[in-house]
Design a protein around this motif. Structure first.
Motif: not given
Ligand SMILES: [Zn+2]
Length: 317
Positions: A146-150, A167-172
């Motif tokens: 997993r890592h954050f987008r952008g 898997l990509v997700d949003e930090l905020e």
């Protein structure tokens, strides 16, 4: 880059003091070569996730006798309190406020026991050029990274690690769920970090250890810390982790359809299973997917309370 024979050091790092006066310390391994980046690898934030330390044990035998450009710092058991209790979270007797170590990063020097523990380790993480946090899921979770987008550097780390799913997700936007994770704290400190979910908890499983070892070795090769070419990992299936969460609207006994498994591609409205009352045998609801995607985790227990998640569906990107 300058490759030099490893200078190896193993130290005990005291983290916190228990009421009895005993201190809780972790073992830190340092493999120091020539000039180059510092890579921090840790495992066992959750006490039942054993394929992380097993991976790092194998890595040790590979690193100890070779030349490196840079430094590898390894903490195989960051949460000895949970490990010794064979518990996923830390027993409430130690920290009733924060049972999950992976929700308190970067910690606080004057906080609860787990916050202090995290704060004592944080300098190792904040000073690294890349961080790999090894976890394991269950048989009901797809092996993934997993890592954050952008975040290009973290994205590249995750791609290089090379599990079949990323898997990509949003930090905020996902702040509630991810608040206090090591990965989120590292992102706020501009340190590229990935979370790895190898397969299977509570048992050392050879296939998981092989995936873990191949992954960390490939990360070290891609960062030129070890002098060998990074293996081009197979194409990953990339999923938006904030896809669809399938929650129960009723409490009861949840029986998953026998045909449903992680990795399945599903359509909106597809049934996953049935919730019924174990007392009256009444069917309470058919639990359905609310959007298309790939199931990456399923509830591991059949007793389900209304509102609880029974499945998570990632949307392919
Ligand atoms: Zn974990």
């Amino acid at each position: 880059m300058e490759y030099a024979p490893v200078s190896y050091r193993r130290t005990a790092r005291p983290l916190v003091r228990l009421p009895s006066g005993q201190s809780v310390s972790v073992t830190v391994h340092r493999y120091v070569g020539g000039d180059g980046p510092t890579i921090y690898l840790q495992a066992t934030q959750h006490g039942i996730e054993l394929n992380g330390p097993a991976t790092l044990c194998r890595l040790h035998t590979e690193l100890i006798d070779r030349s490196l450009a840079g430094t590898v710092v390894v903490v195989p058991v960051v949460n000895p309190l949970a490990f010794d209790h064979r518990s996923y979270i830390t027993p409430a007797a130690y920290d009733a406020h924060n049972p999950n170590l992976n929700r308190v990063w970067p910690g606080r020097d004057d906080g609860s026991l787990q916050e202090r523990l995290a704060a004592s380790l944080w300098p190792l993480i904040s000073s690294a050029d890349a961080v790999v946090d090894l976890h394991t899921g269950t048989a009901d979770m797809l092996e993934h990274v997993r890592h954050f987008r952008g975040q290009p550097a973290a994205t590249e780390l995750a791609r290089t690690f090379g599990t079949d799913y990323r898997l990509v997700d949003e930090l905020e936007s996902n702040a509630d769920f991810d608040q206090g994770t090591l990965r989120a704290a590292a992102a706020h400190a501009d340190v590229p970090a990935i979370t790895v979910e190898l397969e299977n908890s509570r048992q050392v499983v050879h296939s998981a250890v092989e995936t873990g070892l191949r992954g960390v070795r490939n990360v070290l090769a891609a960062q030129s810390v070890i002098d060998e070419p990074a293996i081009q990992p197979p194409e990953q299936i990339v999923l938006d982790r904030d896809g669809h969460t399938v929650s129960a609207t009723e409490s009861g006994l949840f029986e998953l359809d026998s045909s449903v498994a992680v990795g399945d591609r599903v359509e909106a409205g597809e049934p996953l299973g049935v919730m019924y009352s174990p007392s009256t045998f009444e069917t309470l609801e058919t639990v359905r997917v609310d959007g298309e995607g790939i199931i990456y985790s399923l509830a591991r227990e059949s007793v389900v309370v209304a509102g609880e998640r029974v499945a998570a569906v990632g949307v392919p990107l």
